[in-house]
Design a protein around this motif. Sequence first.
Motif: not given
Length: 710
Positions: A393-405, A453-467
């Motif tokens: 939706e944001a890509g359409d509003l901004a007129g930008k082509a975005v690849r989301f991974d 390119n836009l990347l959203l990632r998550a992982a467990h590290r040191s007893g916490r979750v990193i996003i």
Amino acid sequence: MSTLDDIRQTFFQECDDLLESLDDGLQNLSEALEAGEPQDSETVNAVFRAVHSIKGGAAAFGLETLVRFAHRFETALDDVRSNRLEMTTDVATVFLRAADQLADLVGAARENRPPASESVAQILSRLEALDMSRQRAAVTTTPDPEPDGDLAFAPMAMSFDFAVPSDPAGEVTYLIQFLAQDQLFANGSDPVHLFRELSDLGELHVSADKSKIEGIESLDASHCQLSWAIELTTAEPEAAIWEIFEFVDGLCQLSITLRESETEYDPIAVPGLFNLTEAAAETNAEPDPQDQPPPAPKTKQTEANAEGTGAKATVRVDLDHVDRMINVVGELVINQAVLTQGIKAANIPLTSALSSSLDEFMSLAREIQEGVMAIRAQSVKPLFQRMARIAREAGDLAGKAVRFDTEGEATEVDKTVIERLVSPLTHIIRNSVDHGIEPPEARKAAGKTEVGNLLLRAAHRSGRVIIEVVDDGAGINRPKVLEIAIKKGLVAHDAVLSNSDIDKLLFMPGFSTAPKVTDLSGRGVGMDVVRSSVQKLGGRIAITSEPGSGTTISISLPLTLAVLDGMVVDVSGHTMVVPIATIVETIRPKASDVHRMSGGRHVLSVRDRFIPIIDLGQVFGYRDQPSDLADLVYLLVENDHDKLWALAVDHIHDQRQVVIKGLENNYGQVRGVAAATILGDGKVALIIDPEEAALHSGTASDLTPFAEEI
């Protein structure tokens, strides 16, 4: 809540699963297109079934807007499934936006609010445009006969299907016998909606068989004594009829046969159902191996589908029940601590039997707690799928082509954390698209691909979750950020700030780099809301940016908001708790291991490495003068980026599970403190946030606010 309300709620819960399956399938198809792989028919069928099932359930509840949209959507999917419409990147994009709109309509129906008619009409027009393009393609691919003098001729289509003759239009007539079971009506379904869908396939004649009705006196409202004989003339395949009845599979008796052309059929004269036993036997007969089509080539999509076929049995539980269970487990943990401390305070000798029973009680309490937290845990996949839609939706509003991974979709986090992450992640994704990723022309001029390119990632590290949200945009324009901050009076005109300090200005209330207010940004409230939302979750947020290469926004959060393992320590007579997950080791140093640096700082020498010392007594204002550092015990703690600090405490009591009690609602946020807990003696102890305590322990002026807040 009435039975119908329960059924309606169950339908919407199933819609959530179907929408997730729909999004997965469309993403798989899009990835296959980009990789140049052939279209996987199993994935296309799964996507079609998801939309069809939503439509069938919506029809049962009279959700006409949702039914009409889903019907148009599934028609386009059916064109792809039957190879009438080629699956291209543009088609996949339209389908993804249609899936987003379908989710909106489901949400509107769930909340009994009117849908956004403008956006519905926009997506419907794009789906209709696909149908028009398909029809144009069909016309252009049919060659007109070209006369060649006197020898001109036109090809004649001939049919070799002698078993079932069809009319010139290619239509055939199906005889359908339908008997609804009582459970079909109990689930909120209605045969009328099924008949309406059948009428969309062709000419329909329906007659009810009333021969089983014995009399008005013996009527049972909960038992259906009617059956229906249906005659459908259509050009659609038999599979299309079965798909209509798919939503009531197992709730009815159904027989579908082809009508012989020479058989005269009077739908009113049918006395009852066909022999369903024989029809079922014919359906279950072993097919001739020679008649089977060759197997489809294996792709990543089919392998993924095969992995998901062995789904485990699940049960739906109201989240309130789980919350109450977690609260009870928390009380159990506290009572276990009270019991242990009471035995010690009473000087009761720990015999082998008593000690064994106490250890077993502690083990059982931990096992129950871990089991309940596992129930509460949820993967971040639904959240990431929701963010994919925000990016589109944001890509359409901004007129930008975005690849989301995405990466790490299987990472599990407490459901409460996931629910409260929606708002901050939405702001971050929208800002990354609007401010981070450049327009296509600017990217091309910078030697980048036009698609950001836009990347959203998550992982467990040191007893916490990193996003983390990572973009490959232009990065933060720090001179511009500093200039705007000075103009707004947020910093002094002669201030000298590091890159990290300039980046933190983005989180200040009212700050925005947008030249004007748009649908995406410009009001200066986005990143400020992000920081406050993350802090309420006991988390931290950080920005790293490289001009010309992109920006990474990291969120560090606790895995759960209920229970944690902690090290109970004494700081100047005050009991505090340090999370075990952050502690690398504990050290009681020699005097020669403590070194004084310029500015009154001290470091601890550990295996030829100098680690800054953080005296928690001074940080929280419990003592004015530093203690003899050689007499203290040190906890080596590590943050998400592998940076070490040595927390100085007076004594270590023990290690135990503690129940997390938030401070925000009852008191307020305290720097350096993540939460509080209740000890076995009924006293309240603060749970330390080691990194925040370390970052704010630099100068005497930094220590004053801590003392005032505590």
